[in-house]
Design a protein around this motif. Structure first.
Motif, PDB file in Angstrom:
ATOM      1  N   UNK A 135       0.780  -1.232   0.000  1.00  0.00           N
ATOM      2  CA  UNK A 135       0.000   0.000   0.000  1.00  0.00           C
ATOM      3  C   UNK A 135       0.811   1.279   0.000  1.00  0.00           C
ATOM      4  N   UNK A 136       2.064   1.206  -0.433  1.00  0.00           N
ATOM      5  CA  UNK A 136       2.892   2.417  -0.495  1.00  0.00           C
ATOM      6  C   UNK A 136       3.810   2.358  -1.713  1.00  0.00           C
ATOM      7  N   UNK A 137       3.863   3.451  -2.445  1.00  0.00           N
ATOM      8  CA  UNK A 137       4.751   3.573  -3.594  1.00  0.00           C
ATOM      9  C   UNK A 137       5.541   4.864  -3.499  1.00  0.00           C
ATOM     10  N   UNK A 138       6.753   4.824  -4.056  1.00  0.00           N
ATOM     11  CA  UNK A 138       7.551   6.036  -4.190  1.00  0.00           C
ATOM     12  C   UNK A 138       7.388   6.534  -5.617  1.00  0.00           C
ATOM     13  N   UNK A 139       7.173   7.810  -5.765  1.00  0.00           N
ATOM     14  CA  UNK A 139       6.932   8.378  -7.081  1.00  0.00           C
ATOM     15  C   UNK A 139       8.176   9.115  -7.588  1.00  0.00           C
ATOM     16  N   UNK A 140       8.391   8.994  -8.889  1.00  0.00           N
ATOM     17  CA  UNK A 140       9.374   9.791  -9.604  1.00  0.00           C
ATOM     18  C   UNK A 140       8.678  10.289 -10.857  1.00  0.00           C
ATOM     19  N   UNK A 141       9.088  11.415 -11.369  1.00  0.00           N
ATOM     20  CA  UNK A 141       8.407  11.949 -12.548  1.00  0.00           C
ATOM     21  C   UNK A 141       9.337  12.844 -13.340  1.00  0.00           C
TER      22      UNK A 141
ATOM     23  N   UNK B  26      -3.806   3.685  -1.109  1.00  0.00           N
ATOM     24  CA  UNK B  26      -2.376   3.618  -1.386  1.00  0.00           C
ATOM     25  C   UNK B  26      -1.745   4.958  -1.075  1.00  0.00           C
ATOM     26  N   UNK B  27      -0.662   4.915  -0.315  1.00  0.00           N
ATOM     27  CA  UNK B  27       0.109   6.099   0.047  1.00  0.00           C
ATOM     28  C   UNK B  27       1.219   6.293  -0.978  1.00  0.00           C
ATOM     29  N   UNK B  28       1.472   7.541  -1.333  1.00  0.00           N
ATOM     30  CA  UNK B  28       2.544   7.871  -2.276  1.00  0.00           C
ATOM     31  C   UNK B  28       3.559   8.727  -1.543  1.00  0.00           C
ATOM     32  N   UNK B  29       4.828   8.352  -1.661  1.00  0.00           N
ATOM     33  CA  UNK B  29       5.905   9.124  -1.057  1.00  0.00           C
ATOM     34  C   UNK B  29       6.835   9.637  -2.150  1.00  0.00           C
TER      35      UNK B  29
END
Length: 157
Positions: free
Chosen positions: A86-92, A120-123
């Protein structure tokens, strides 16, 4: 995953359409700023591997389907190496000529809204001097949770 906003079409990159990302490869510094590489270059093989193991989302202009950039959702891990559910790290990243037009704010906000429906949590980890990226995170309702030595800011939504 496919998301449509007023100006954007965001969809998952599949193996069969990985070559459509080729225009992004000439901007290697963007991949470094997004935290995908610290040394070396990103190529189609690297993107193909990422598309197999992580969630690569291409951002396109909705009207003309012109490629604008990527949002990458990476699995997050605890200190022992166990994947956090339930957690993802974001890059963009956005092509330089498409920056400062609100595309990333619109796209990232839409993706985070979709993920929040699934709890889902995004870090995000951002260098403290990356004011453009910090601005995107603020506009997308991320909250800074910490600053580490080396001026890396941790954000969460």
């Amino acid at each position: 995953m496919e998301i449509k906003t007023k100006r954007l079409s965001i969809e998952r990159v599949r193996q069969q359409n990985i070559t459509e990302l080729t225009p992004l490869l000439k901007y290697q510094s963007l991949f470094q700023q997004a935290g995908l590489v610290t040394v070396g270059k990103v190529d189609l093989v690297t993107l193909r591997m990422l598309a197999q193991t992580e969630c690569l989302l291409q951002i396109r202009e909705r009207s003309r389907q012109r490629l604008l950039g990527l949002i990458i959702l990476l699995h997050s891990y605890d200190k022992t190496g166990v994947a956090l559910a339930g957690q993802y790290e974001v890059g963009y990243l956005l092509l330089p000529q498409e920056q400062h037009q609100g595309y990333m704010t619109e796209g990232l906000n839409a993706v985070c809204n979709r993920l929040s429906h699934s709890q889902i949590t995004v870090i995000a980890e951002v260098k403290g001097n990356n004011s453009s990226s910090i601005g995107v995170l603020k506009r997308c309702n991320f909250i800074r949770t910490a600053t580490t030595p080396g001026m890396i800011e941790l954000w969460k939504r």
